[in-house]
Design an enzyme around this catalytic site. Structure first.
Site, PDB file in Angstrom:
ATOM      1  N   VAL A 141      -1.632   5.744   2.363  1.00 18.61           N
ATOM      2  CA  VAL A 141      -2.891   4.807   2.452  1.00 18.61           C
ATOM      3  C   VAL A 141      -2.721   3.966   3.690  1.00 18.61           C
ATOM      4  O   VAL A 141      -1.922   3.598   4.037  1.00 18.61           O
ATOM      5  CB  VAL A 141      -2.825   3.863   1.062  1.00 18.61           C
ATOM      6  N   LEU A 147       0.797  -1.238   0.166  1.00 17.73           N
ATOM      7  CA  LEU A 147      -0.079   0.099   0.013  1.00 17.73           C
ATOM      8  C   LEU A 147       1.011   1.173  -0.194  1.00 17.73           C
ATOM      9  O   LEU A 147       1.842   1.324   0.749  1.00 17.73           O
ATOM     10  CB  LEU A 147      -0.882   0.171   1.297  1.00 17.73           C
ATOM     11  N   ASP A 148       0.727   2.250  -0.747  1.00 19.89           N
ATOM     12  CA  ASP A 148       1.326   3.510  -0.889  1.00 19.89           C
ATOM     13  C   ASP A 148       1.320   4.126   0.775  1.00 19.89           C
ATOM     14  O   ASP A 148       0.491   3.879   1.738  1.00 19.89           O
ATOM     15  CB  ASP A 148       0.484   4.389  -1.701  1.00 19.89           C
ATOM     16  N   LYS A 149       2.428   4.846   0.989  1.00 17.91           N
ATOM     17  CA  LYS A 149       2.491   5.531   2.359  1.00 17.91           C
ATOM     18  C   LYS A 149       1.300   5.957   2.907  1.00 17.91           C
ATOM     19  O   LYS A 149       1.040   5.965   3.903  1.00 17.91           O
ATOM     20  CB  LYS A 149       3.912   6.298   2.092  1.00 17.91           C
TER      21      LYS A 149
END
Length: 226
Positions: A67, A63-65
């Site tokens: 998110v 997951l992106d930072k």
């Protein structure tokens, strides 16, 4: 490190460790050298099971930072291989919630726009270039308030920044996602959350479902219960 930030465990067995990732925390290290979810989770395993030496924990998706939500780690190499294969073959079901800017005219639909990763700008772009990759996102508006929309997202593909780029493309960027045209709210958090994931267990073969609630900052900021 374990005392710095203990992971919120959703599920664990000898093959899996499923964690609720906070927004603003990296899954894997980068040039910032920030403490990562992987490091925190390894520290948890090492402490709980009194393991000597290095702890094996493999990343099978990210997951992106900014998110939050469900992240699955593999606890051995066999599970890592099988889980990675399940993600590649689209045998994993993922459901996200997002707060998007504006009110959608079409309340339910599919975004089918190929994406190209621009390494220089570090973002995904809608593109018809030969090297672009098919990206498909299904969405449904669940609630509307304050010129914002609560949206359920089902990604059929798993391209980098797919949901963020797709929602920006249709004119409804995710709240807080300045990189994709949204209004900045927090430095390192956006209103995108992986709420649910269904996977084939790498050993038992049964279908496992993992869920987690949206972070508290959603309700605190919006002054309503999500």
């Amino acid at each position: 490190m374990a005392d710095l930030l203990r992971p919120e465990i959703i599920y664990e067995d000898n093959h899996l460790l499923v964690v609720n990732k906070p927004a603003g925390v990296l899954v894997q290290g980068d040039i910032t050298k920030s403490t990562t979810l992987l490091e925190i989770s390894k520290a948890y395993i090492k402490e709980k099971y009194q393991k000597a030496g290095n702890v094996f924990l493999a990343i099978v998706h990210r997951l992106d930072k900014p998110v939050s939500g469900v992240v699955i780690f593999a606890r051995n190499s066999k599970s890592a291989g099988r889980l990675s294969e399940a993600f590649r073959e689209r045998k994993v079901e993922k459901e996200y919630l997002a707060i998007c800017e504006g009110i959608f005219k079409i309340k339910k639909g599919t975004i089918n726009e190929s994406l190209f990763w621009d390494e220089r700008e570090r973002k995904a772009k809608i593109s018809n270039k030969a090297e672009s990759r098919v990206a498909i996102t299904h969405y449904e508006v669940l609630e509307e308030f304050k010129n914002l929309s609560l949206v359920r997202l089902i990604p059929e593909t798993g391209r980098k920044h797919q949901l963020r780029a797709h929602l920006s493309y249709i004119g409804h960027p995710i709240l807080g996602d300045e990189k994709y045209g949204g209004v900045r709210i927090f430095k390192d958090k956006i209103f995108l959350h992986c709420r649910r994931m269904r996977i084939p267990h790498p050993v038992k073969k049964e279908i496992m479902e993992f869920k987690t609630e949206v972070p508290n900052f959603w309700s605190e900021f919006l002054k309503i219960k999500i």
